[in-house]
Design a protein around this motif. Sequence first.
Motif, mmCIF file in Angstrom:
data_model
loop_
_atom_site.group_PDB
_atom_site.id
_atom_site.type_symbol
_atom_site.label_atom_id
_atom_site.label_comp_id
_atom_site.label_asym_id
_atom_site.label_seq_id
_atom_site.Cartn_x
_atom_site.Cartn_y
_atom_site.Cartn_z
ATOM 1 N N THR A 69 40.883 39.570 41.171
ATOM 2 C CA THR A 69 41.270 40.953 40.926
ATOM 3 C C THR A 69 40.589 41.428 39.647
ATOM 4 O O THR A 69 40.127 40.609 38.843
ATOM 5 C CB THR A 69 42.792 41.078 40.785
ATOM 6 O OG1 THR A 69 43.228 40.184 39.742
ATOM 7 C CG2 THR A 69 43.514 40.730 42.084
ATOM 8 N N ALA A 70 40.540 42.749 39.442
ATOM 9 C CA ALA A 70 39.828 43.314 38.284
ATOM 10 C C ALA A 70 40.359 42.767 36.968
ATOM 11 O O ALA A 70 39.599 42.574 36.025
ATOM 12 C CB ALA A 70 39.914 44.833 38.304
ATOM 13 N N ASP A 71 41.662 42.473 36.888
ATOM 14 C CA ASP A 71 42.212 41.920 35.641
ATOM 15 C C ASP A 71 42.076 40.405 35.566
ATOM 16 O O ASP A 71 42.464 39.775 34.580
ATOM 17 C CB ASP A 71 43.670 42.347 35.449
ATOM 18 C CG ASP A 71 44.601 41.803 36.522
ATOM 19 O OD1 ASP A 71 44.157 41.004 37.387
ATOM 20 O OD2 ASP A 71 45.793 42.179 36.507
ATOM 21 N N GLY A 72 41.534 39.792 36.618
ATOM 22 C CA GLY A 72 41.293 38.348 36.626
ATOM 23 C C GLY A 72 42.522 37.505 36.885
ATOM 24 O O GLY A 72 42.478 36.290 36.745
ATOM 25 N N SER A 73 43.624 38.117 37.282
ATOM 26 C CA SER A 73 44.883 37.379 37.395
ATOM 27 C C SER A 73 45.068 36.657 38.724
ATOM 28 O O SER A 73 45.866 35.725 38.806
ATOM 29 C CB SER A 73 46.065 38.324 37.177
ATOM 30 O OG SER A 73 46.091 39.312 38.203
ATOM 31 N N ALA A 74 44.369 37.063 39.765
ATOM 32 C CA ALA A 74 44.596 36.438 41.069
ATOM 33 C C ALA A 74 43.299 36.399 41.871
ATOM 34 O O ALA A 74 42.485 37.322 41.798
ATOM 35 C CB ALA A 74 45.663 37.219 41.839
#
Length: 200
Positions: A177-182
């Motif tokens: 995901t864009a925030d790098g969380s998943a």
Amino acid sequence: VQMQAGGNVDLFAFQTHPKINKGLYDKSGLLQMKDPSKGFPSGRPVGILKWNYSTSSSDDLIPLKINCWPEEESRGVMLVVIDYAMDIPHLTLHDVRIVIPLGTSEHINVQSVDGSYKQNAAAGEVCWELPMIDNSNSSGTFEFTVSQKSTDAFFPIAVNFTSSSLCCNVSVATVTTADGSAPVQYGLSQVMSTEEYTIE
């Protein structure tokens, strides 16, 4: 999109889409939008990274090497020997078409051919066709005679093919995901094809 680069990427020039954070990609190989709050469009393919290779430094990565040897066999008749070689072991080329101009509408007299051929007399050309080139047929020859006086008539030769293997050793390592969380489930297809491939 985290990219993974192999051993030969330094031979290629890479270009990111204008909406991609180029500095981040150059530093870490991460393809991310300049505005991280916006993601990539879903449900349709989007080109975000391009690369090209120039043969000015080396011809080691040319997928298919073609040589054409026209020579006068007798007065007004040329013997043309064309050969190909594929020296990259992991490649498989599909729908290979090598189009040779003849400079005449006269029919050719085929001596030998690996694969098949089709002559288009109206266009003054012959197309050498090979459905696939891989390690089992990494070289081949097409030999014919034709009424012609000029060796220059057989150039430029145009080459077309596709491959699901790439010459550039680059691949997708992960997508998050864009925030790098998943992690994000994704599909990947890769195709190499000729845009312009000529022998002059």
